[in-house]
Scaffold this active site. Sequence first.
Site: not given
Length: 612
Positions: A302, A306, A528
Amino acid sequence: MRFFASSLLSAALAAQASLATPLRSRSPYSVKETHIPPHGWEKLNRAAGDRYIQLEIALKQSNFAELERHLYEVSDPEHERYGQHLSADEVNELVKPTKKTSDLVHEWLYENGIEDLHYSAAKDWITIHVPVELAERLLDTEYHNYKHVDGNKVVARTTSWSLPRHLHNHIDAIQPTTSFFRAAANEETYFNAPAEVPESYKKPTDDVIARVCNVTSVTPECFANLYHTKGYKAKAGDKNTVGFNNFLGEVPIRPDAELFLKKYRPEAVESAKSFKAFSINGGPVQDGPLTANQSAEGTSKEANLDVQAIAGISWPVPIVSFSTAGEPPFNPDISTPDNSNEPYLVWVNWLLSQKKIPQVISTSYSDSEQTVPRSYADRVCKQFAQVGARGTTLFFSSGDRGVGGTDKCFSNDGKNSTRFLPGFPPTCPYVTAVGATMNFEPEESAYRAARTVNGTFRDLYASGAGFSNYFERPQWQKKVVDKYVKDLDGAYDGLYGKDGRAYPDLAGQGLYFAYFWNGTEGTISGTSASTPLVAGIFSLVNDALISQGKKPLGWLNPWLYSKGYKGLTDITKGFSYGCNVEGFPVTKGWDPVTGFGTPDFPKLVKLAGAKI
């Protein structure tokens, strides 16, 4: 920071210590809050009384209504104060508790022998670390260990807690008490499955998009052309920054970011080493590659997504990484109910203690709204309002399970009724929620049906969508949302809050992002992914504004719903799916799956009042 009692109170404390019993409270206790555990939580044994727990106490804010008035005025493009954001000190002054509230709460804590107090910047939150048995006495309750059927995390929680009656109007919330946040497994914060061409995909007729956009591995070159940021040169320097949040032990891996940028934005490769990383409450930071344990556990997929999504679109805007310790919830084993609170509050209170903060911050985490007691959700949402008043746009992902996932849509009303499950924080009206799209010409809402992967059933992937059961519909979105609800003509009545704040507000690509993890390239999907991408694009809008002597957009929603939506490309195809139904349809105009649509950078810059 410590609050020092008067000599009289000190004497009382000394007497208390000698007697080993607390002073009598001013008034009898009565129940302050009750919250039924959501579906899937199993009650176990009593929590060990000698284990420590961290309690966050929300004191009633003195003048939030005035803070909100300022927030609306500086965020309304038609108001004369538009863009005149508040300073940290001005925000703190508006929300700090009254002296009466502060004195009464301190008196109560000292009467119970609690002196080691820690404060938020505005002193509207007090943090204490106490044994469970003292927390039980303080709140007239019992903590039990709870375990969710889908995992092995165990938390110490209660279903009801009390306060002396004279404190009910002075304390808004205390947690962890009745909160049942879940520490999501990696697969639940994003969608990680082998890439395949969607059935609905059609090759773009635009020659450039057809050449640079690969539907099974979408890259920064594709995003720059699709959303028209290609060729823009950022000019504001360090006057403009974009941040992103890391929770659940996630930390961006710089060597992986370097590999990604070398391949897809070679001019930006230095930013892999230079972005600032802040540790909050002991959150992890690291400069080297993944360790063997991190690799085995799948850590940082994750976080890598990002930073790579933001850097790939927004370079050279400076990037800031926030890593906050704590999981929603955290507990190492059944016998150890030591507890770090859910991290949103810890992070936002730290942020509000800083004098300078990024103009845009992306957060790719959320949980079911019903796992959060209403009082606590309301107070955390108000902390987000304080950030908005200071001129920062908070983007939150709308979630990856449509209207609630598969076979999981049960309300915690004590009857396990079937309901759509909205997410928090995206239901908070003071944040901007981001949905996900796929394909290119045209884009449609992101969706991949549930299936069995390697013998294991995997939930569906659908852009998160819904209506809050906690927060009323804000005035700025009533017109478009009321129309959408009316046009549903009764579909799904009783399954969602028809009068609630609706989300998402806008969307961006969210299927099969190219990224690097542990030295290897792969793909990854989810809101996400769309959230940091959209955050990066809006950081470029702010760059155009700031470099021309104008103010950043700040809290985005009033501008977005009044005029900014004209700078978004409407998405008209798809459904939200989930809860074993097709879900809300994507329609012309605003819808609760893709919001107003996806960014068109030049149009957004013009509507914001700047030039490219």
